[in-house]
Design a protein around this motif. Sequence first.
Motif, PDB file in Angstrom:
ATOM      1  N   UNK A   1       6.820   7.955   5.136  1.00 55.90           N
ATOM      2  CA  UNK A   1       7.373   6.865   4.330  1.00 55.90           C
ATOM      3  C   UNK A   1       8.790   7.185   3.893  1.00 55.90           C
TER       4      UNK A   1
ATOM      5  N   UNK B   1       1.582   7.271  -6.307  1.00 54.17           N
ATOM      6  CA  UNK B   1       0.490   8.220  -6.503  1.00 54.17           C
ATOM      7  C   UNK B   1       0.942   9.635  -6.160  1.00 54.17           C
ATOM      8  N   UNK B   2       1.536   9.810  -4.995  1.00 57.05           N
ATOM      9  CA  UNK B   2       1.955  11.143  -4.547  1.00 57.05           C
ATOM     10  C   UNK B   2       3.131  10.980  -3.596  1.00 57.05           C
TER      11      UNK B   2
ATOM     12  N   UNK C   1       0.854   4.576  -9.006  1.00 56.16           N
ATOM     13  CA  UNK C   1      -0.316   4.853  -8.195  1.00 56.16           C
ATOM     14  C   UNK C   1      -1.593   4.153  -8.572  1.00 56.16           C
ATOM     15  N   UNK C   2      -1.603   3.387  -9.659  1.00 56.45           N
ATOM     16  CA  UNK C   2      -2.871   2.805 -10.067  1.00 56.45           C
ATOM     17  C   UNK C   2      -2.629   1.484 -10.790  1.00 56.45           C
TER      18      UNK C   2
ATOM     19  N   UNK D   1       3.203  13.399  -0.484  1.00 60.17           N
ATOM     20  CA  UNK D   1       2.289  13.010   0.592  1.00 60.17           C
ATOM     21  C   UNK D   1       2.827  11.782   1.318  1.00 60.17           C
TER      22      UNK D   1
ATOM     23  N   UNK E   1       0.830  -1.215   0.000  1.00 61.39           N
ATOM     24  CA  UNK E   1       0.000   0.000   0.000  1.00 61.39           C
ATOM     25  C   UNK E   1       0.859   1.257   0.000  1.00 61.39           C
ATOM     26  N   UNK E   2       1.956   1.223   0.761  1.00 63.02           N
ATOM     27  CA  UNK E   2       2.845   2.388   0.778  1.00 63.02           C
ATOM     28  C   UNK E   2       3.484   2.605  -0.591  1.00 63.02           C
TER      29      UNK E   2
ATOM     30  N   UNK F   1       2.238   1.876  -3.575  1.00 53.46           N
ATOM     31  CA  UNK F   1       1.274   2.511  -4.483  1.00 53.46           C
ATOM     32  C   UNK F   1       1.082   3.974  -4.093  1.00 53.46           C
ATOM     33  N   UNK F   2       1.012   4.250  -2.802  1.00 52.78           N
ATOM     34  CA  UNK F   2       0.836   5.631  -2.352  1.00 52.78           C
ATOM     35  C   UNK F   2       2.019   6.490  -2.791  1.00 52.78           C
TER      36      UNK F   2
END
Lengths: 333, 522
Positions: free
Chosen positions: A225, A215-216, A281-282, A219, A208-209, A211-212
Amino acid sequence: MTLTADTSPGTARGTARRWRERLLSGGSWTVLALLVVVLAVIVVINPSFAEPVSLMAFAKKAAPLVVLAVGQYFVIVSGEFDLSVGSLVGAQVVIAARLIDGEEALTWPVLGLMLAFGLLVGLVNGLVTTLLRVPSFIATLGMMLVLFGAIRLWTGGAPTGALSEGFRVLGRKGFPDVPGQFQVPYALLVALVVVGLAVLVMRRPFGRSLVAAGDNDVAATYSGASVWWLRTRAFLLSSFLATVAAVLIGGYAGVTAQVGQGLEFMAITAVVLGGVALGGGRGTVVAAMVGALALEALFTLFNQLALPSTIRPAVQGVIIIVAVAYAARRRRT
Amino acid sequence: MQLLVDIGQKVPTLVVMRADDDAHTSSPDPVLRLRGVGKEFFGTSVLREIDLTLYPGQVHALVGENGAGKSTLMKIIAGVHRPDTGTIELDGPAVTFPTPLDAQRAGVATVFQEFNLLPDRSVAENVYLGREPRRRGLVDRRRLHADTTRLLDDLGLAGIASWTRVGSLSVAQQQVVEIVKAVSYDARIISMDEPTAALADQEVALLYELVRRLRDRGVAILYVSHRLQEIYDLADTITVLKDGNHVLTAPAAEVGPDRLVRTMVGRDFAGFFPDKPADAVPGEVRLALAGAGNTMVDDIDLEVRAGEIVALAGLQGSGRTEIAHGVFGIAPFTRGRMTVDGQPAQVRTPRQGVRHHLALVTEDRKSEGLALGQSVLANARLVLDAVLPRASDRRSRRIAGVLSSLEVAPSTVAAAQDTEVQYLSGGNQQKVVLAKWLVTEPRVIVLDEPTRGIDVGAKRAVYDLMRTLTADGTAVLLISSELPEVVAMADRILVVRDGRIAGELPGGSDEAAIMALATGAA
């Protein structure tokens, strides 16, 4: 899946609309539909393709690309590229052949060496990208050329030696190992295990980290992270899986000077075809796998149509552009 | 509830005093006149019924708090936005500026805060960018430099050579080049958005000189600034905007600083904020800075106690956010000491900040707070996933609990798993950001503009949350440009100016007193 407010579950029309949206969304359902259509066309042209033996042969052939696509998925979803996997596969096969040279007893030690070499390549890719801030497109392009050149230099242009029988089992054999009988190829099992583990990894905090971060990354950084280490681990996974793919490909096809060539673009095409967004991110592991199968199926279809294999790069180029354009169109709306 | 809805539409209670034309009998005819100008964005009215008259040879200061509508008004004059209501009259007849270029051609130039200069080109090339004098199809360099030199000499700027690379100039000189560029269009009206914001004190003189020279040449100048000193040094007339309304226009000599500040901030917000619990006593010191500083801020001393809300007030760019970034390790302090719960804390990265039980709700939630393509749930566990992965698995129920206690819009766990954050409203997005920090159970939470761009209901939820947090012993450091929020919520207010703490005021202080400290009028 994206949120669609106007679908009313329960009614037949709502269900139909939901499926239409799923299939056209550009995500995993779209590529799954594509895979089914291509396989169906192959079966129409050549009904014997539907027989279990043919399907297993297809799976055996597709397995290395699935493994590579999963590796590439980790890197792409974190917002980077890995162009070095094709050269790495080639390098690993050539190293294995030369060092093992048909000597059964050397199989395991050389596999260990290949693992270490693969991880080293991944570590360098990751650190050059994250710490030296060289865009991964350039860092891994450089790695691709370095590996390609170094192997040429080492072998003098033509690979020598031979792989041991033990080395080739995974890529060539199946279960049960009785000639002439139906068997499940080990390569398929390897690919399924890789996909299964990757799905689990992506459900863990690490996944999950990752992909995050794709994505950004700001953030993600501001959420605590270590984005550099997340991405470096993605490169390590990619190189590790390229090593696994090398074992399968070496077993399946043996040693040639061309082994591995162009595989990086096949893997990227497969991932993009699966609707995984370039830039990160996707996208999902399963979509990347289905993308690899769809690409391999498409090439099988070309064989059935007796098209020259030289058409492949052109088709791949068109696919990659269309797939990315489709994803971009979707994001605009 | 009725009261909440009224916020922001409340007409100020101050007497509206407008300078009539005959107040300027000594002046010639106005060069630019705005009548009843209004503007809406996405259904929110940001400017209402603005009248503004500019005269040649006069400096007209435009002042107001952050968000008062100054920038929007400037952009309307510059042709960036078109007004929804009202008219712009240039030398009498009404005109429209479909594009910024049309405004420029009509002699209306605008110098925005961000420089639009090419650092690797010369001063001359920048001034005449896109309209270089030509000879036989090629750029006539000799004339280009001759024209620029004449222009610079005219404006008393012989110190800047036309061939100098812009990147090698000081910030003040670059600002001057921007203005020269405006003048080169034969501008008769020049509006400047905080032209001194990026300048050091000693550099301001250069700009003053130029502004006065332009004024003496008959140019009408609209001067936006937060610095009261500048306004009184330069302006002939002052117009105050507040919450999109025009509240005052008067000769500068007739409005003292006290009254000006009062006019800028005065409003009625009673009853909107949750009351402080009467019996609350701040506990132990949770966060302390002593002499902290880096390249952006310096000499920062502050303490935040358990159960206390300390506000950092100040203008945009004063260094408030930089203090937050220093505390949280985004731009670490390089000097001074920081302690968390009495223990010395070395926070060099946000990761270390999280490990010290700090939390930072950033100013810009879209670019710094959220992974917009991920689900509500994934965002809510972003910090746990990144820093405390084991806790992330264990605390699933707690995460769901926090999301539901904040009343985030996708109300079920399944919906939170399926809904990407980008589809939520600003208020709900902000709640997701808050959730990702609350699940870490921080001891100190820094809120940077926590209510910016969210609706009143969500604002109220944020205020209630702040009270709940402090009741549980969390220390809250609030950064806000909304003075009413600062005054009503904070126990103590630290005012930041030019990267330093300019002073401390108790909670409930007069907004005017804060503004005075923030602008340096005190």
